[in-house]
Design an enzyme around this catalytic site. Structure first.
Site, PDB file in Angstrom:
ATOM      1  CB  SER A   1      -8.611  -1.885   4.404  1.00 20.93           C
ATOM      2  OG  SER A   1      -8.917  -3.178   3.963  1.00 20.93           O
TER       3      SER A   1
ATOM      4  CD  GLU B   1      -5.644   0.672   2.559  1.00 18.35           C
ATOM      5  OE1 GLU B   1      -6.662   1.189   2.068  1.00 18.35           O
ATOM      6  OE2 GLU B   1      -5.384  -0.532   2.494  1.00 18.35           O
TER       7      GLU B   1
ATOM      8  NE  ARG C   1      -4.071  -1.895   0.280  1.00 13.99           N
ATOM      9  CZ  ARG C   1      -4.085  -3.184  -0.041  1.00 13.99           C
ATOM     10  NH1 ARG C   1      -3.013  -3.739  -0.583  1.00 13.99           N
ATOM     11  NH2 ARG C   1      -5.162  -3.897   0.153  1.00 13.99           N
TER      12      ARG C   1
HETATM   13  N1  EPU Z   1     -10.333 -11.096  10.153  1.00 10.17           N
HETATM   14  C1  EPU Z   1     -11.080 -11.227  11.294  1.00 10.17           C
HETATM   15  N2  EPU Z   1     -12.111 -10.368  11.510  1.00 10.17           N
HETATM   16  C2  EPU Z   1     -12.440  -9.411  10.626  1.00 10.17           C
HETATM   17  C3  EPU Z   1     -11.686  -9.275   9.437  1.00 10.17           C
HETATM   18  C4  EPU Z   1     -10.625 -10.124   9.226  1.00 10.17           C
HETATM   19  O1  EPU Z   1     -10.827 -12.070  12.128  1.00 10.17           O
HETATM   20  O2  EPU Z   1     -13.401  -8.672  10.892  1.00 10.17           O
HETATM   21  C5  EPU Z   1      -9.220 -12.053   9.931  1.00 10.17           C
HETATM   22  C6  EPU Z   1      -9.722 -13.354   9.318  1.00 10.17           C
HETATM   23  O3  EPU Z   1      -8.995 -14.401   9.875  1.00 10.17           O
HETATM   24  C7  EPU Z   1      -9.351 -13.229   7.851  1.00 10.17           C
HETATM   25  C8  EPU Z   1      -8.093 -12.397   7.910  1.00 10.17           C
HETATM   26  O4  EPU Z   1      -8.287 -11.502   9.010  1.00 10.17           O
HETATM   27  O5  EPU Z   1      -9.109 -14.470   7.284  1.00 10.17           O
HETATM   28  C9  EPU Z   1      -7.857 -11.592   6.660  1.00 10.17           C
HETATM   29  O6  EPU Z   1      -9.053 -10.908   6.321  1.00 10.17           O
HETATM   30  P1  EPU Z   1      -9.423 -10.589   4.801  1.00 10.17           P
HETATM   31  O7  EPU Z   1      -9.136 -11.733   3.928  1.00 10.17           O
HETATM   32  O8  EPU Z   1     -10.804 -10.014   4.783  1.00 10.17           O
HETATM   33  O9  EPU Z   1      -8.356  -9.495   4.392  1.00 10.17           O
HETATM   34  P2  EPU Z   1      -7.859  -8.224   5.166  1.00 10.17           P
HETATM   35  O10 EPU Z   1      -6.486  -8.454   5.693  1.00 10.17           O
HETATM   36  O11 EPU Z   1      -8.886  -7.792   6.131  1.00 10.17           O
HETATM   37  C10 EPU Z   1      -6.705  -7.209   3.012  1.00 10.17           C
HETATM   38  C11 EPU Z   1      -6.705  -5.897   2.280  1.00 10.17           C
HETATM   39  C12 EPU Z   1      -7.994  -5.745   1.473  1.00 10.17           C
HETATM   40  C13 EPU Z   1      -8.078  -6.888   0.483  1.00 10.17           C
HETATM   41  C14 EPU Z   1      -8.045  -8.215   1.262  1.00 10.17           C
HETATM   42  C15 EPU Z   1      -8.009  -9.419   0.365  1.00 10.17           C
HETATM   43  C16 EPU Z   1      -5.375  -4.382   3.609  1.00 10.17           C
HETATM   44  C17 EPU Z   1      -5.359  -3.219   4.541  1.00 10.17           C
HETATM   45  N3  EPU Z   1      -6.565  -4.815   3.226  1.00 10.17           N
HETATM   46  O12 EPU Z   1      -7.772  -7.145   3.967  1.00 10.17           O
HETATM   47  O13 EPU Z   1      -7.913  -4.524   0.751  1.00 10.17           O
HETATM   48  O14 EPU Z   1      -9.264  -6.817  -0.296  1.00 10.17           O
HETATM   49  O15 EPU Z   1      -6.856  -8.262   2.092  1.00 10.17           O
HETATM   50  O16 EPU Z   1      -6.756  -9.543  -0.229  1.00 10.17           O
HETATM   51  O17 EPU Z   1      -4.290  -4.868   3.215  1.00 10.17           O
HETATM   52  C18 EPU Z   1      -8.446  -2.207   0.888  1.00 10.17           C
HETATM   53  O18 EPU Z   1      -7.236  -1.993   0.848  1.00 10.17           O
HETATM   54  O19 EPU Z   1      -9.285  -1.260   0.965  1.00 10.17           O
HETATM   55  C19 EPU Z   1      -8.925  -3.590   0.904  1.00 10.17           C
HETATM   56  C20 EPU Z   1     -10.221  -3.879   1.034  1.00 10.17           C
END
Ligand code: EPU
Length: 339
Positions: free
Chosen positions: A239, A335, A164
């Protein structure tokens, strides 16, 4: 070029916050960009370069000039049997661009389906999702330097992409307007990337074992729609926080106390913690104060249920940062761009 005095920026930001700017200039082609870039008074008044407003939290009125990037168009500029290079103008909608490439049969951007925003702002934060980042298919971009009006090209190396992150958030912040971006996409032997758990599971649910690029895109769209609120319905900026990257020793300290903590190796003795997990564990998921809240299905996303002020969303973010620091000893960083 179109110019507006004291407009509301509500339709220019996906949080749907009703703040105004003193002036907005809508730049529709490269000539408009050069005209702005060489207007000394305008450049010194510049407060914000605005694309789709999908990564922005407005906490008050903007006392100055906002330029909105509205250059449109896309074309194939190089092609052989194996790949194409496409050039897309900065004001094109990101997701519509992805759909166009898939329709043409070009592989590469399918995992990045349904990300809000515009093509010109995508490199600024090196957008990423489901195991793919913009930089993986990026060739170069053009833009105009503010002040001189000179046209410059930045290659993959020049952009210094990170998680990012890019040079456009640092040395070049507020100094350069991206006008078009080039991507290299495959016409054949494209490696589909489904190793990210949620994609595999979604494809299995659909009974698909060797997916096409369109099927991967459809799976990504379904996953995003199931977790992430549609800004047309509930204001949000995706995010709100980055996933914090910490030293392995830090991770081990947290893991000893919270064995379920979700984290991924992030190279060089570091781990990336799922901030969504930390925020959920701390009890914030679904929390609501007035019209500002933490999304019910994805704790990393802050939302505006309708009439929230940017200040209220910001206060909520600060409270979460403080609480996560107190509980886990981890400092979350936003972010989104906070103005
Ligand atoms: N999780 C939880 N609770 C929650 C959310 C997440 O426990 O409420 C845990 C779960 O174990 C889940 C893990 O976190 O498996 C990862 O969650 P998720 O796959 O939803 O991805 P993220 O880390 O929350 C990142 C990016 C997203 C992108 C997704 C998929 C960042 C800041 N965010 O989110 O990007 O779509 O991975 O690759 O890196 C954005 O930048 O606006 C965005 C949406």
């Amino acid at each position: 070029m179109r110019k507006y005095q004291n407009p509301s920026l509500q339709r220019f930001n996906t949080f749907g916050l009703d703040e105004s700017a003193r002036e907005v200039w809508v730049l529709q082609d490269e000539e408009d960009v050069v005209e702005f870039a060489t207007d000394e008074a305008a450049v010194s008044n510049l407060k914000l370069i605005l694309g789709g407003g999908s990564n922005l939290l407005l906490t008050g009125p903007i006392d100055g000039l906002v330029v909105n990037i509205a250059l449109r168009g896309h074309q194939v500029i190089e092609e052989n049997d194996d790949y194409v290079i496409v050039e897309v103008q900065a004001g094109e909608n990101w997701h519509q661009t992805v759909l166009w490439t898939l329709q043409e049969g070009y592989g590469g951007l399918e995992n990045l389906s349904l990300i809000p925003g515009q093509v010109g702002t995508a490199p600024v934060q090196n957008i990423g999702a489901y195991g793919v980042e913009l930089k993986d298919h990026f060739v170069s971009l053009d833009g105009i330097e503010l002040g001189s009006g000179a046209k410059k090209t930045y290659t993959l190396q020049d952009c210094q992409f990170g998680y990012r992150d890019s040079i456009f958030k640092h040395e070049l912040k507020g100094k350069f307007i991206i006008t078009d971006v080039r991507f290299k996409l495959s016409k054949k032997n494209h490696t589909i990337r489904t190793e990210y758990g949620a994609i595999q599971a979604e494809l299995e649910k659909r009974g698909i074992s060797s997916p096409s690029i369109k099927e991967v895109s459809d799976a990504v769209i379904a996953i995003r729609q199931s977790k992430l609120p549609d800004p047309q319905e509930i204001g949000n900026s995706g995010s709100f926080f980055k996933n914090p990257v910490v030293a392995i020793s830090e991770y081990e300290r947290i893991h000893a106390e919270y064995p379920e903590v979700v984290a991924y190796p992030a190279g060089e003795g570091r781990m990336k913690l799922a901030a969504g997990w930390l925020i959920e564990e701390a009890g914030w998921k679904g929390f609501r104060r007035g019209d500002a809240g933490v999304h019910e299905r994805q704790a990393l996303v802050l939302v505006n249920y309708g009439e929230a002020r940017g200040q209220e969303v910001y206060k909520l973010a600060l409270d979460i940062i403080e609480d996560i620091d107190k509980r886990f000893g981890v400092k979350l960083t936003p972010e989104v761009n906070i103005l």
